[in-house]
Design an enzyme around this catalytic site. Structure first.
Site, PDB file in Angstrom:
ATOM      1  N   GLY B  11       0.840  -1.196   0.000  1.00 30.00           N
ATOM      2  CA  GLY B  11       0.000   0.000   0.000  1.00 30.00           C
ATOM      3  C   GLY B  11       0.875   1.247   0.000  1.00 30.00           C
ATOM      4  N   PHE B  12       0.304   2.369   0.419  1.00 26.83           N
ATOM      5  CA  PHE B  12       1.055   3.623   0.381  1.00 26.83           C
ATOM      6  C   PHE B  12       2.297   3.582   1.273  1.00 26.83           C
ATOM      7  CE2 PHE B  12      -3.040   5.222  -1.203  1.00 26.83           C
ATOM      8  CZ  PHE B  12      -2.592   5.916  -2.312  1.00 26.83           C
ATOM      9  N   GLU B 169     -18.486  11.386  -0.802  1.00 32.21           N
ATOM     10  CA  GLU B 169     -18.106  11.310  -2.214  1.00 32.21           C
ATOM     11  C   GLU B 169     -18.999  10.325  -2.976  1.00 32.21           C
ATOM     12  OE1 GLU B 169     -13.913  10.618  -1.387  1.00 32.21           O
ATOM     13  OE2 GLU B 169     -13.439  12.661  -2.024  1.00 32.21           O
ATOM     14  N   ALA B 314      -3.754   8.326   3.090  1.00 36.90           N
ATOM     15  CA  ALA B 314      -2.550   8.062   2.299  1.00 36.90           C
ATOM     16  C   ALA B 314      -1.338   8.903   2.723  1.00 36.90           C
ATOM     17  CB  ALA B 314      -2.862   8.253   0.809  1.00 36.90           C
TER      18      ALA B 314
END
Lengths: 420, 420
Positions: B11-12, B169, B314
């Site tokens: 991942g990040f 969102e 992130a």
């Protein structure tokens, strides 16, 4: 009263028919068990990580956004009542029709060896492509972890059964994947050592092409490192590999590109079928004794003027869709029926590698880079909408210039027990 | 001898660490159970048909193509032997390490109500996004076939539970989908009549944002037709709908955006955990009594200078990856260790609709179109590679100008019995 046309199947034939059939007092219902029309000629590029799924599939209802006379339904047809003129959907819905068009396509078939399917997936639907993509990529991933050289060799052997255009095209891209795209990314294996086998029971690859093109394609594939095996059929297929004649080849990834079987549509309407389950139709593509039912595309067994079977390719399906639109229009306007359906063969096309193709227009035959450009432009032209054309052009440009493929995803869950 | 760093999770945090950790005599192995790094901040756009899966996911091994010191392995970690310093993979492989970094992320969690999961899928992996996408699109498809008005209303009610950035969102794009994208495509239903509920147990949406921005977002959503329900928790969740406090709302499509639970990495190494399963780490992000084991990203419970928990976003994960690279480098070069990890909060961002966003930089607060442009450019900047940037920019440009979404595919098989 409005004339109700029901089209089952949103493939090339069904879509073309609905596009051409625009009449007053006529309503169209398209039923498909998937929500998307699939551009099958490029499906092998999804299976081999070049194109993304959404680049070659469009919601059928989006295609007919502006056509208020067209209703799109997502549903699985389970039968047809030809007396009451009703199409039955799974879940209990019944859709009435005045004219019914069955355009339900075909699936890959294993010539009575259905037990091979788990080991040798075919390529017809979008999920087939992502299944093959996952297996291809997983084979390299597992090989990277594998320490036993023999097991590793089996993981790095890829077999494609059937050397028509789809088989040839897949072999070419898999070779490119192993020799170019992936080569810098693994530390424990040498991806260029991967074996790619293209197995064909017949005497040569691309049998419908002119012999010279078929030989050219074979030489090109050989130069890319594909082992072409012609003249002996695959006699067995297991989790461990395939048997070609008496020879067993350990190969953990096998792709089926050899045979197709029509959908069950002929059975729904009691039509006579040929060996591949295709409905044998009248010269106007209707079913015997059912002038209100047409069968088109890969589900229909239609003969050319020379008595050959019309091939199961997109242009043939489109021509049939177009023809049925003419027949229905003539009937509604009470004009005389158009003459019997006549198939016009435009040519055969197949890509071999990243910038090579063969095209057989009959008198005109092309090969190499020029053929590849014609192939590429033709396919971009036939995609639906500017958006897809831009996306596919971008993906190809990227793959061509960098050698990198932009859709190298392993998704879906695996049912085979040994998968990571 | 070479120092072996094993990073579990691409991942990040893991990716940033591997990028920064380039040292002589050091080898890195990245293990992930997926073959791709996922750009999670845009995953909701895959779930809502705007972006294609391959636009926000890249093979981890492709990212490190040029780094011969980095080996990527696809595998599922099942345990760690902290004495022998071995990471065990499913299937029996054991990977030795000198330094271990656990960056295995988090999954959505249901606060002890795991039975809700089949009805209210969350959004963490690529398959979660395609599951939500399928359910969203299927709801409209089923409503088009449904004749009972009450059943139809349930199908056209979409509930999002949790009003952090992801919930907000998704509500915004689903509203756009119903009111703009799909509106011309259905014949039996009016997609603009769809209800979109955004349910938040707390007193306001976007709780980490400044109150003024949170109020602005709520007004914007309301103007787009989203019903915002704050102050009462969801008390039940079934196939038929949700209960908000005592009120039952028929809603066949429910999306979970409320809670997360860390991966099991803390358990593997016997670290103390907080309520969400995160490993409580030392100021240098190592595990107590195991200076050779680091835990970073969503799996770690790290405090800010003010004693708050570092958020699971992130930039926080990247900062931790960067920090651990410094610590490992300092150790190898036998220099003094860098000071304790210090989180620097850059700001909070969330999009509301197709051209509106809120940005909270602390002193500077932005909203509306200008915020949306900053949000969009920032996200394109952080994508990996020119290819993805071009593809995402094209998809957004297309959605923005035409209102049409380019990834409206229903794929995968369904397990819930009622699905088509």
């Amino acid at each position: 009263m409005e004339h109700r046309v029901v089209i089952v199947g949103g493939g090339f034939a069904g879509l073309q028919l609905a596009k051409d059939l625009k009449c007053p007092n006529l309503s169209i219902t398209i039923i498909d068990r998937r929500n998307h029309h699939l551009f099958q000629p490029l499906l092998y590029q999804v299976a081999t990580t070049v194109l993304a799924t959404s680049e070659i599939a469009w919601p059928i209802r989006a295609v007919f956004r502006g056509r208020k006379d067209v209703t799109t339904l997502l549903g699985e047809v389970v039968g047809v009542d030809v007396e009451k003129r009703l199409v039955s959907l799974k879940g209990g819905h019944a859709i009435p029709y005045d004219t019914l068009v069955l355009a339900t396509g075909a699936r890959h078939a294993y010539f009575g060896r259905d037990e091979w399917e788990p080991f040798a997936p075919g390529l017809k639907a979008l999920e087939d492509a992502t299944t093959i993509r996952r297996r291809l990529l997983l084979a390299f991933e597992k090989a990277e972890l594998e320490t036993d050289p023999q097991a590793r060799a089996g993981l790095l052997t890829f077999s494609i059964i059937g050397a028509g255009p789809t088989g040839v095209e897949m072999a070419g891209i898999i070779a490119e994947l192993a020799r170019r795209t992936l080569v810098e990314e693994f530390r424990n294996i040498d991806t260029t050592s991967a074996r790619i086998l293209l197995v064909e029971a017949g005497p040569r690859i691309l049998p419908v092409f002119h012999l010279a093109l078929s030989q050219y394609a074979e030489r090109s594939l050989a130069s890319m490192g594909v082992e072409v095996r012609t003249g002996r059929p695959v006699t067995d297929c297991t989790e461990e590999g395939i048997s070609i004649g008496d020879e067993f080849v350990p190969s953990r990834t096998v792709i089926w590109a050899a045979g197709v079987q029509a959908s069950k549509a002929a059975v729904w309407v009691g039509a006579e079928t040929d060996r591949a389950g295709r409905a044998i139709v009248q010269p106007d593509l209707t079913v015997f004794e059912h002038p209100d039912i047409f069968v088109v595309g890969d589900t229909a067994s239609v003969k050319t003027g020379e008595g050959m079977l019309v091939p199961g390719i997109a242009p043939a399906a489109k021509q049939q869709g177009k023809y049925v639109a003419q027949v229905i229009k003539a009937r509604l306007k009470q004009r005389s029926a158009p003459p019997a359906f006549k198939y016009r063969h435009l040519g055969n096309l197949a890509t071999i590698g990243p910038s090579s193709a063969v095209i057989d227009f009959g008198r005109l035959r092309l090969k190499g880079t020029i053929a590849w450009w014609i192939w590429g432009l033709a396919h971009i032209y036939f995609l639906i909408g500017t958006r897809s054309r831009m996306a596919v052009a971008l993906s190809w440009l990227w793959a061509f210039t960098s050698g990198h493929h932009s859709a190298r995803l392993i998704t879906q869950k695996e049912t085979l027990k040994d998968e990571v």
